[in-house]
Motif scaffolding. Structure first.
Motif, PDB file in Angstrom:
ATOM      1  N   TYR A 243      28.155 -28.298 -60.903  1.00 36.31           N
ATOM      2  CA  TYR A 243      27.975 -29.498 -61.732  1.00 36.31           C
ATOM      3  C   TYR A 243      28.769 -30.672 -61.169  1.00 36.31           C
ATOM      4  O   TYR A 243      28.282 -31.813 -61.109  1.00 36.31           O
ATOM      5  N   VAL A 244      29.986 -30.406 -60.737  1.00 39.34           N
ATOM      6  CA  VAL A 244      30.854 -31.476 -60.227  1.00 39.34           C
ATOM      7  C   VAL A 244      30.266 -32.124 -58.977  1.00 39.34           C
ATOM      8  O   VAL A 244      30.518 -33.310 -58.702  1.00 39.34           O
ATOM      9  N   GLN A 245      29.450 -31.401 -58.235  1.00 33.07           N
ATOM     10  CA  GLN A 245      28.916 -31.955 -56.983  1.00 33.07           C
ATOM     11  C   GLN A 245      28.003 -33.159 -57.224  1.00 33.07           C
ATOM     12  O   GLN A 245      27.812 -33.977 -56.318  1.00 33.07           O
ATOM     13  N   SER A 246      27.450 -33.272 -58.406  1.00 29.94           N
ATOM     14  CA  SER A 246      26.606 -34.428 -58.715  1.00 29.94           C
ATOM     15  C   SER A 246      27.402 -35.722 -58.744  1.00 29.94           C
ATOM     16  O   SER A 246      26.837 -36.802 -58.570  1.00 29.94           O
ATOM     17  N   SER A 247      28.713 -35.621 -58.971  1.00 32.47           N
ATOM     18  CA  SER A 247      29.550 -36.820 -58.981  1.00 32.47           C
ATOM     19  C   SER A 247      30.480 -36.897 -57.787  1.00 32.47           C
ATOM     20  O   SER A 247      31.210 -37.882 -57.637  1.00 32.47           O
ATOM     21  N   VAL A 248      30.472 -35.883 -56.902  1.00 29.96           N
ATOM     22  CA  VAL A 248      31.345 -35.884 -55.731  1.00 29.96           C
ATOM     23  C   VAL A 248      30.527 -35.915 -54.443  1.00 29.96           C
ATOM     24  O   VAL A 248      30.634 -36.841 -53.637  1.00 29.96           O
ATOM     25  N   SER A 249      29.693 -34.901 -54.235  1.00 33.37           N
ATOM     26  CA  SER A 249      28.949 -34.796 -52.982  1.00 33.37           C
ATOM     27  C   SER A 249      27.664 -35.619 -52.981  1.00 33.37           C
ATOM     28  O   SER A 249      27.227 -36.087 -51.925  1.00 33.37           O
ATOM     29  N   LEU A 250      27.056 -35.799 -54.158  1.00 30.76           N
ATOM     30  CA  LEU A 250      25.804 -36.566 -54.196  1.00 30.76           C
ATOM     31  C   LEU A 250      25.990 -38.017 -53.748  1.00 30.76           C
ATOM     32  O   LEU A 250      25.177 -38.514 -52.955  1.00 30.76           O
ATOM     33  N   PRO A 251      27.020 -38.731 -54.213  1.00 31.08           N
ATOM     34  CA  PRO A 251      27.185 -40.107 -53.703  1.00 31.08           C
ATOM     35  C   PRO A 251      27.433 -40.137 -52.194  1.00 31.08           C
ATOM     36  O   PRO A 251      26.988 -41.072 -51.517  1.00 31.08           O
ATOM     37  N   LEU A 252      28.109 -39.123 -51.654  1.00 32.05           N
ATOM     38  CA  LEU A 252      28.286 -39.060 -50.208  1.00 32.05           C
ATOM     39  C   LEU A 252      26.944 -38.895 -49.501  1.00 32.05           C
ATOM     40  O   LEU A 252      26.685 -39.522 -48.479  1.00 32.05           O
ATOM     41  N   GLU A 253      26.086 -38.067 -50.085  1.00 33.43           N
ATOM     42  CA  GLU A 253      24.752 -37.841 -49.514  1.00 33.43           C
ATOM     43  C   GLU A 253      23.924 -39.120 -49.547  1.00 33.43           C
ATOM     44  O   GLU A 253      23.236 -39.475 -48.579  1.00 33.43           O
ATOM     45  N   ILE A 254      23.998 -39.850 -50.665  1.00 35.49           N
ATOM     46  CA  ILE A 254      23.213 -41.076 -50.817  1.00 35.49           C
ATOM     47  C   ILE A 254      23.636 -42.121 -49.786  1.00 35.49           C
ATOM     48  O   ILE A 254      22.794 -42.759 -49.136  1.00 35.49           O
ATOM     49  N   VAL A 255      24.942 -42.279 -49.612  1.00 32.83           N
ATOM     50  CA  VAL A 255      25.437 -43.250 -48.632  1.00 32.83           C
ATOM     51  C   VAL A 255      25.088 -42.799 -47.214  1.00 32.83           C
ATOM     52  O   VAL A 255      24.653 -43.604 -46.374  1.00 32.83           O
ATOM     53  N   HIS A 256      25.239 -41.520 -46.945  1.00 34.22           N
ATOM     54  CA  HIS A 256      24.949 -40.993 -45.605  1.00 34.22           C
ATOM     55  C   HIS A 256      23.484 -41.190 -45.229  1.00 34.22           C
ATOM     56  O   HIS A 256      23.159 -41.458 -44.064  1.00 34.22           O
ATOM     57  N   ASP A 257      22.583 -41.076 -46.209  1.00 29.86           N
ATOM     58  CA  ASP A 257      21.152 -41.220 -45.944  1.00 29.86           C
ATOM     59  C   ASP A 257      20.701 -42.673 -45.899  1.00 29.86           C
ATOM     60  O   ASP A 257      19.510 -42.953 -45.713  1.00 29.86           O
ATOM     61  N   GLY A 258      21.635 -43.612 -46.072  1.00 34.60           N
ATOM     62  CA  GLY A 258      21.321 -45.026 -45.940  1.00 34.60           C
ATOM     63  C   GLY A 258      20.744 -45.689 -47.162  1.00 34.60           C
ATOM     64  O   GLY A 258      20.207 -46.801 -47.075  1.00 34.60           O
ATOM     65  N   TYR A 259      20.883 -45.066 -48.332  1.00 37.90           N
ATOM     66  CA  TYR A 259      20.367 -45.684 -49.558  1.00 37.90           C
ATOM     67  C   TYR A 259      21.414 -46.628 -50.154  1.00 37.90           C
ATOM     68  O   TYR A 259      22.616 -46.438 -49.956  1.00 37.90           O
ATOM     69  N   PRO A 260      20.997 -47.626 -50.909  1.00 37.99           N
ATOM     70  CA  PRO A 260      21.955 -48.541 -51.530  1.00 37.99           C
ATOM     71  C   PRO A 260      22.757 -47.829 -52.611  1.00 37.99           C
ATOM     72  O   PRO A 260      22.287 -46.859 -53.227  1.00 37.99           O
ATOM     73  N   THR A 261      23.949 -48.306 -52.863  1.00 38.14           N
ATOM     74  CA  THR A 261      24.825 -47.654 -53.846  1.00 38.14           C
ATOM     75  C   THR A 261      24.262 -47.734 -55.256  1.00 38.14           C
ATOM     76  O   THR A 261      24.607 -46.900 -56.104  1.00 38.14           O
ATOM     77  N   TRP A 262      23.377 -48.726 -55.515  1.00 35.77           N
ATOM     78  CA  TRP A 262      22.829 -48.818 -56.867  1.00 35.77           C
ATOM     79  C   TRP A 262      21.972 -47.607 -57.209  1.00 35.77           C
ATOM     80  O   TRP A 262      21.755 -47.314 -58.401  1.00 35.77           O
ATOM     81  N   LEU A 263      21.497 -46.885 -56.195  1.00 37.65           N
ATOM     82  CA  LEU A 263      20.702 -45.685 -56.478  1.00 37.65           C
ATOM     83  C   LEU A 263      21.546 -44.654 -57.208  1.00 37.65           C
ATOM     84  O   LEU A 263      21.073 -44.012 -58.152  1.00 37.65           O
ATOM     85  N   TYR A 264      22.795 -44.505 -56.777  1.00 40.02           N
ATOM     86  CA  TYR A 264      23.672 -43.554 -57.458  1.00 40.02           C
ATOM     87  C   TYR A 264      23.971 -44.017 -58.882  1.00 40.02           C
ATOM     88  O   TYR A 264      23.989 -43.212 -59.815  1.00 40.02           O
ATOM     89  N   SER A 265      24.183 -45.319 -59.056  1.00 45.05           N
ATOM     90  CA  SER A 265      24.405 -45.846 -60.403  1.00 45.05           C
ATOM     91  C   SER A 265      23.195 -45.582 -61.290  1.00 45.05           C
ATOM     92  O   SER A 265      23.331 -45.232 -62.469  1.00 45.05           O
ATOM     93  N   ALA A 266      21.996 -45.743 -60.720  1.00 44.47           N
ATOM     94  CA  ALA A 266      20.769 -45.490 -61.475  1.00 44.47           C
ATOM     95  C   ALA A 266      20.668 -44.018 -61.869  1.00 44.47           C
ATOM     96  O   ALA A 266      20.244 -43.687 -62.986  1.00 44.47           O
ATOM     97  N   VAL A 267      21.075 -43.134 -60.958  1.00 48.84           N
ATOM     98  CA  VAL A 267      21.050 -41.695 -61.255  1.00 48.84           C
ATOM     99  C   VAL A 267      21.994 -41.379 -62.410  1.00 48.84           C
ATOM    100  O   VAL A 267      21.637 -40.656 -63.352  1.00 48.84           O
ATOM    101  N   LEU A 268      23.218 -41.914 -62.353  1.00 51.95           N
ATOM    102  CA  LEU A 268      24.186 -41.666 -63.419  1.00 51.95           C
ATOM    103  C   LEU A 268      23.694 -42.193 -64.756  1.00 51.95           C
ATOM    104  O   LEU A 268      23.771 -41.502 -65.783  1.00 51.95           O
ATOM    105  N   ALA A 269      23.181 -43.431 -64.759  1.00 47.01           N
ATOM    106  CA  ALA A 269      22.729 -44.035 -66.006  1.00 47.01           C
ATOM    107  C   ALA A 269      21.543 -43.268 -66.590  1.00 47.01           C
ATOM    108  O   ALA A 269      21.505 -42.987 -67.797  1.00 47.01           O
TER     109      ALA A 269
END
Length: 424
Positions: A243-269
C-alpha cells in the motif's frame, strides 16, 4: 463476516443503526486527523529549520517507533482502564508534546527533540485500539464491518483535507502546523471526555473464568500460538508494505517515465474521492459474502492494480487504470480486514487490535526504505514483484480468516452438542 441472520445491510440501515456516541467517536477521529501534521510534515519542517537530512530522518524514525510502542500500550490500557479513559489520556498527553516541537527544533536540543517526537508518536497512536474497541462494542454486531468502513472514511477524509489545510497554514507560519495539531488533539480529548461513555472495564462477575485469567502475557502467548491470527498479521504486514508504494515508488515511476507531476496529484485526488464516496456502498455488498472471499478478491484486485503500474512506461492511462483497480481492491478487502480483530472476545479484543495496529505502523515505517531500494534495482519489474506480494498477502489473509471462521463454527457446534451429550 456475513449477515446470515437478517436482510442485507444497506448504507441507510447502518446510518440509522449508528448510536449518537459512535457519531461523536467518528467525529473526534475526523477532527484529530484534520490536524495530524507531525508524521507527514516533520521531515520538511526540520529541514526548513536548517537541520540535517539525517537528523530529520532520525526524528521520523523516533516517531514511527513511538507509534509502534504506543499501539501496544494503548491496547493494554484499553483492556485495563477502558476505552474512553485511554482516548482522553492519549490525546491529552500527545497535545503538549506536539505543541513544543517548534521550541526543540534547533541545534543542541537533539535528544529532547527525539524524546518529544517519540512521545508524541506513542501517545498519538495509543488511542487507536481504544477507538476500535469502542466502535465494535457500541455498534450492533451485524454492522461491524460497515462501522469500520465508516471509520476508514473519517480517516481518509481527514487525510485528504489535512495537506490542503497545511499548505495554507505554512504560508503563514510553519510553527502553526504543530500548534494546530496540538489544538485539534486537545479538542478530540475534550470531545471524548464529554461525549463518549465511560465504558468501564467489565466487573469480575461479568466475565468468565477463562477471561479472568487472560493476563496480557497469557493473551500475547496465545496469540503467538494462533496460526490463523499470525497469518492474518502477516497479511496485514505485506498488504501495508504494498500500500505504501503508491505514495513512495509510484511518484518515482511517474517522474522516471517522463510524465508531469500533476499526474500523480490527479491520482491522489481521484483515489481519495473514490474511497470517500464509494467505500461504504461497496462495503454494503461485501458483507453479503463470506469474509475470506471478500478479502481474497480484494487482494487479487490490489495485485492486478500494482501490476498495471508496471505498464506506465507505455501509456499514462495505465497509472489511472492501475489506481482505480487498486482502490477497488482496498474497498473490497480493507473494511473486513480491519474489523477482524474486533470479532474476538472482550478479554482479547483490545490486545488483538493493538497487535494489528502495531504491525501496520512498523510495516509502514520500513516500507519506504525497501520500496525505493527495490524500485531502483528492478525498475518496472518492481511492480510485478509488488503485485506478487499483494497476492501473497491475500493468500495469508484467506487462510487466516477462513481458518478462524471454521474454528469458531466448530466450537459453536460443540457447545450446541454438549447439552445433548450431557443428557445421555
Amino acid at each position: 463476516m456475513t449477515d446470515d441472520d437478517g436482510p442485507p445491510i444497506g448504507v441507510l440501515d447502518t446510518l440509522r443503526a449508528t448510536p449518537a456516541t459512535v457519531r461523536y467517536l467518528l467525529g473526534g477521529v475526523l477532527v484529530n486527523q484534520l490536524g495530524a501534521f507531525v508524521q507527514t510534515f516533520l521531515v520538511l519542517y526540520l529541514t526548513h529549520q536548517n537541520m540535517s537530512d539525517g537528523t530529520a530522518g532520525l526524528a521520523l524514525g523516533a516517531y514511527s517507533l513511538g507509534t509502534a510502542v504506543g499501539t501496544v500500550l494503548g491496547g493494554e490500557a484499553t483492556h485495563r482502564l477502558g476505552a474512553r479513559t485511554t482516548i482522553v489520556v492519549a490525546m491529552a498527553g500527545s497535545a503538549p508534546l506536539v505543541a513544543i516541537l517548534p521550541l526543540l527544533a534547533r541545534p543542541g536540543l537533539l535528544v529532547p527533540l527525539l524524546l518529544a517526537v517519540a512521545g508524541a508518536g506513542l501517545f498519538a497512536q495509543s488511542y487507536r485500539p481504544a477507538a476500535s474497541v469502542l466502535l465494535s462494542d457500541l455498534m450492533p454486531d451485524r454492522h461491524h464491518v460497515m462501522a469500520f468502513s465508516m471509520m476508514r472514511i473519517a480517516l481518509n477524509v481527514g487525510a485528504a483535507l489535512a495537506p490542503l489545510i497545511a499548505a495554507a497554514v505554512i504560508l503563514l507560519d510553519w510553527d502553526l502546523l504543530f500548534w494546530i495539531d496540538g489544538a485539534t488533539t486537545l479538542v478530540y480529548a475534550a470531545l471524548a471526555y464529554r461525549l463518549l461513555p465511560r465504558h468501564a472495564v467489565p466487573e469480575p462477575a461479568a466475565v468468565t473464568t477463562t477471561e479472568r485469567r487472560a493476563t496480557g502475557r497469557a493473551v500475547y502467548a496465545a496469540m503467538l500460538r494462533d496460526r490463523a491470527y499470525l497469518a492474518y498479521l502477516v497479511a496485514i504486514t505485506l498488504g501495508t508494505v504494498t500500500y505504501v508504494q503508491s505514495s513512495v515508488s509510484l511518484p518515482l515511476e511517474i517522474v522516471h517515465d517522463g510524465y508531469p507531476t500533476w499526474l500523480y496529484s490527479a491520482v491522489l485526488a481521484t483515489s481519495s474521492v473514490v474511497l470517500i464516496t464509494c467505500e461504504l456502498k461497496i462495503t454494503s455488498y461485501i458483507t453479503r459474502i463470506p469474509t475470506y472471499l471478500a478479502v481474497g478478491v480484494g487482494h487479487g484486485l490490489n495485485a492486478l492494480g500494482l501490476a498495471l503500474y508496471g505498464l506506465a512506461a507505455h501509456a499514462g492511462v495505465f497509472v489511472i487504470l492501475g489506481m482505480l483497480v487498486y482502490v477497488s481492491g482496498l474497498m473490497t478487502a480493507a473494511p473486513s480486514m480491519f474489523a477482524h480483530p474486533a470479532t474476538f472476545p472482550a478479554a482479547l479484543k483490545a490486545r488483538y487490535l493493538a497487535a494489528m495496529h502495531a504491525v501496520t505502523g512498523l510495516a509502514g515505517a520500513v516500507a519506504p526504505l525497501f520500496g525505493v531500494y527495490l524500485w531502483q534495482r528492478f525498475g518496472q519489474g518492481f511492480w510485478a514483484l509488488a503485485g506478487l506480494t499483494a497476492a501473497l498477502a491475500g493468500a495469508f489473509a484467506v487462510y487466516g480468516i477462513k481458518r478462524d471462521a471454521d474454528r469458531r463454527a466448530a466450537e459453536a457446534a460443540t457447545e450446541l452438542a454438549e447439552p445433548v451429550g450431557g443428557a445421555a
